[in-house]
Design an enzyme around this catalytic site. Structure first.
Site, short mmCIF file in Angstrom:
data_model
loop_
_atom_site.label_atom_id
_atom_site.label_comp_id
_atom_site.label_asym_id
_atom_site.label_seq_id
_atom_site.Cartn_x
_atom_site.Cartn_y
_atom_site.Cartn_z
N SER A 1 23.01 70.14 108.46
CA SER A 1 21.91 70.11 109.43
C SER A 1 22.33 69.77 110.86
O SER A 1 21.51 69.90 111.77
CB SER A 1 20.85 69.11 108.99
N LYS B 1 21.71 72.33 113.37
CA LYS B 1 20.38 72.52 113.95
C LYS B 1 20.37 72.16 115.45
O LYS B 1 19.52 72.63 116.21
CB LYS B 1 19.34 71.70 113.18
N TYR C 1 20.33 81.22 108.35
CA TYR C 1 20.17 79.76 108.21
C TYR C 1 21.20 79.18 107.23
O TYR C 1 21.83 78.15 107.51
CB TYR C 1 18.73 79.44 107.75
N TYR D 1 16.14 62.49 109.39
CA TYR D 1 15.18 62.66 108.30
C TYR D 1 14.12 61.56 108.39
O TYR D 1 13.70 61.17 109.47
CB TYR D 1 15.88 62.66 106.92
N VAL E 1 23.49 66.67 105.37
CA VAL E 1 23.72 66.20 103.99
C VAL E 1 25.17 66.37 103.55
O VAL E 1 25.52 65.94 102.44
CB VAL E 1 22.76 66.87 102.97
#
Ligand code: GLU
Length: 306
Positions: free
Chosen positions: A63, A66, A190, A242, A260
């Protein structure tokens, strides 16, 4: 500041925390990571780089990618991007679908999975001449100054095979008319961006523009505008960890984004970019030792923004 001393002390003090938590296994290809691995790197806005432990070992940035896609999408759409994705912490799991239904398919922020899928969708809309994943890979290589950076095909395949939750999110948003492109095309990009493989040293180098108002201080290239970097850092501070983003701000006090795969990228505006990696995760999905190492970092350097 004696950066090397700071890193060496952290590497020493973090030893009892290594292996505490659990390596992510919902993407099977991630489960092979050594839970006790630990690496950390700092790149300063003067271009100096310091490292410790496994800072040269490639890992799946997941992530953290992102942040890169948000940078690209803001470049294309400016503030219009926020018509289709919000900017509030979600207070729910990174892959939750419940909130999406309540909020008519508009994800809370660009760092939860649904929001990141919209960001990738935006890139595909603007970039027909090149596959979205290639654009993201190019940016990661350019920012890290490392042609070695690659997409780990095995991880990307594993994500695609086990990515039914992400598939649900994409189709759900398509049903609301929020996703613009073919869900499978967006998901493919993605999954590839999540499978980007970088070292701490490369990641700390790549994040430097976030510490320097959008300009890479070594190459002098403008990567993002000053305003966009303000937005990105604000989102990293409020939504980057998160459902424990508040806790990270409380203890570390720096904009950061975790993945993660056990990596975290943190930014000290005007000073440096920091990357840390240790694969065992806490219950919210953030690297346990990585988070603690950053807490030690902000304590030892007094660089906590607050
Ligand atoms: N590829 C992972 C997923 O989509 C990313 C999760 C993460 O690092 O937050 O579930």
């Amino acid at each position: 500041m004696d950066w090397q001393k700071v890193l060496d002390e952290i590497a020493q003090e973090i030893q009892p925390e290594l292996g505490v938590g659990k390596v992510a296994d919902y993407i099977p290809a991630l489960s092979a990571a050594d839970p006790k691995a630990f690496g950390m790197a700092v790149t300063t806005v003067k271009g100096e780089c310091y490292r410790t432990g496994d800072a040269g070992v490639p890992f799946s940035i997941q992530s953290i990618s992102k942040v890169l896609t948000l940078t690209i999408a803001l470049g294309f759409e400016n503030e219009d991007l926020f018509d289709r994705v919000g900017r509030e912490p979600s207070g729910s799991a990174f892959n939750s679908i419940v909130q999406l239904e309540q909020e008519q398919g508009i994800p809370r922020n660009p760092f939860i999975n649904a929001g990141a899928i919209i960001v990738t969708d935006t890139i595909i809309t603007h970039c027909r001449q090149k596959a979205g994943a290639d654009l993201i890979l190019d940016l990661a290589r350019k920012l890290s100054c490392s042609p070695r950076v690659r997409i780990d095909d095995e991880v990307a395949r594993s994500e695609a095979l086990w990515g039914n939750r992400n598939r649900s999110l994409a189709y759900f948003m398509k049903s609301f008319g929020v996703l613009q492109n073919d869900p499978e095309e967006v998901l493919q990009a993605y999954f590839c961006q999540c499978a980007l493989e970088m070292t701490c040293q490369e990641l700390a180098r790549a994040g430097l523009y976030l510490a320097n108002d959008g300009v890479d201080p070594v190459t002098n290239q403008q990567i993002a505008t000053h305003a966009h970097v303000n937005r990105i850092n604000a989102l990293m501070m409020t939504c980057g960890h998160y459902d424990m983003s508040g806790d990270f701000a409380f203890h570390v006090g720096l904009p950061g984004k975790s993945g993660v795969g056990g990596g975290i990228l943190a930014v000290v505006p005007g000073i440096c970019s920091v990357a840390v990696w240790s694969p065992a995760l806490n219950k919210a999905g953030n690297s346990h030792a990585g988070t603690m190492a950053l807490e030690l970092f902000s304590e030892k350097t007094s660089l906590n923004l607050f």
